[in-house]
Scaffold this active site. Structure first.
Site, short mmCIF file in Angstrom:
data_model
loop_
_atom_site.label_atom_id
_atom_site.label_comp_id
_atom_site.label_asym_id
_atom_site.label_seq_id
_atom_site.Cartn_x
_atom_site.Cartn_y
_atom_site.Cartn_z
CE1 TYR A 139 -3.98 -2.66 5.44
CE2 TYR A 139 -3.58 -0.29 5.44
CZ TYR A 139 -3.77 -1.47 4.76
OH TYR A 139 -3.73 -1.46 3.39
CB SER B 193 -0.86 -0.02 1.26
OG SER B 193 -1.46 1.23 1.47
CE LYS C 252 -1.50 -4.57 3.28
NZ LYS C 252 -1.73 -5.91 2.72
#
Ligand code: UD1
Length: 343
Positions: free
Chosen positions: A150, A125, A154
């Site tokens: 979150y 992302s 990544k």
């Protein structure tokens, strides 16, 4: 080629399965259905005319993951989407995020090593860039401290993969850093299925316009941008899906420049929240009830991609416009409404 797609019944996964099938690939979907529905497999089959193999399985379960690899020998590549992705939920419950997103990746890598599978495409992302100092943002821009667990999963996943390709000969990885995927398949047979109140802009817009939500809050109107609202690089999910097919082909054909490559996937254009709303109102003829409110904590002001590397190396360029994105999202919401009404 035989491609395993983890999280293949999810939003981006399902669109990618359709594009893989369109290019003649054989697809095996694995998904634990924690944030998607089994019916998506039927919808994929309706679009492509081919029913992909489907395994309901949690990749955090190591023995079941091992059994999956044993059942499907000779996999040429894996596209790994399976992960949790709600920013707020990850702040409230970080352990769930670290355990789920990292354990499933590590079990997948173990399976690849044991069963001699060389190629992995990873869903990353643009969140890894935070608020970049220079725009548009290039792949070699510094990765900044994550705003949320979150986002941190990544970053850590990219590190795990980098260490793995260095240690395990024959392993190749492409990490694709998505900007803001929106829209739905033109057939309106697959799309985003948010659980509960959506966090993301587009599902909140379409649910407000259809009457499920009273009002859209536009988070922040005092940003240092032309209209004061935040800017993102929205990309049609079908364009994004096509890039995955190219990435996996690049690896299976041995065209990669190194065994760990990173590509930005965006359009290269930034649009403000108000521009997205204007596009939606224009293409749908719907009037959206919205109000300008305070900034949402953790949001960056503006980010959009430098897509030169993906354009030149992958020979891929996003083709669909913002209007096509918002219209396809609306058609998908109308279809969901039909289903809700028929229940
Ligand atoms: C978010 C995540 C990002 C993740 C991506 C995909 C954050 C900080 N980032 O991106 O890490 O990869 O989702 O799930 O959460 N907006 C409104 N009203 C709303 C919803 C959104 O004004 O009701 C605005 C936001 O402030 C932002 C833009 O719309 O400016 C896009 O928001 P969203 O769709 O949530 O995506 P990101 O926040 O960019």
């Amino acid at each position: 080629m035989k491609i395993l797609v983890t999280g293949g019944t999810g939003y981006i996964g399902s669109h990618t399965v359709v594009e893989l099938q369109a290019q003649g690939h054989e697809v095996i979907i694995v998904d634990n259905l924690s944030n998607s529905e089994r019916e998506v497999v039927d919808q994929i089959a309706l679009i492509s005319g081919i029913r992909p193999a489907f395994e309901e399985l949690d990749l955090c379960d190591q023995s079941k993951t091992d059994a999956l690899f044993a059942k499907y020998p000779n996999i040429d590549g894996i596209i790994h989407f399976a992960a949790y992705k709600a920013v707020g939920e990850s702040v409230a419950n970080p352990m769930i995020y670290y355990r789920n997103n990292l354990q499933s990746l590590m079990n997948t890598i173990d399976g690849m090593r044991k069963y001699n599978i060389s190629n992995l495409v990873f869903s990353s992302s643009c969140t890894v860039y935070g608020q970049p100092e220079v725009l548009p943002v290039r792949e070699d821009s510094p990765v900044q401290a994550a705003f949320s667990p979150y986002g941190n999963t990544k970053q850590i996943s990219e590190e795990i993969l980098k260490d793995s390709v260095n240690a395990y000969a024959g392993l190749n990885v492409i990490a694709l850093r998505y900007f803001n995927p929106i829209g739905a398949h033109p057939t309106a047979l697959i799309g985003e299925l948010p659980l509960g109140v959506p966090n993301n802009l587009i599902p909140f817009i379409t649910q407000t316009a259809i009457g499920l939500r009273q009002q859209l809050s536009v988070f922040g109107s005092d940003y240092n941008t032309p209209d004061g609202t935040a800017i993102r690089d929205y990309i049609h999910v079908v364009d994004l899906a096509k890039a995955h097919v190219i990435a996996v082909d690049r690896m299976t054909k041995g065209k990669g420049k190194s065994n760990f490559e990173v590509f930005n996937l965006g359009t290269g254009n930034g649009f403000s929240v108000l521009e997205v709303i204007n596009s939606f109102e224009k293409v749908t003829g719907e009037k959206l009830n919205y109000k300008l409110v305070d900034r949402r904590p953790g949001d960056v002001e503006q980010v959009w991609a430098d897509t030169t590397f993906a354009n030149e190396e992958l020979g891929w360029k996003a083709a669909l416009t913002l209007d096509e994105m918002t219209l396809s999202a609306w058609k998908w919401e109308l279809r969901l409404q039909e289903k809700r009404n028929s229940k």
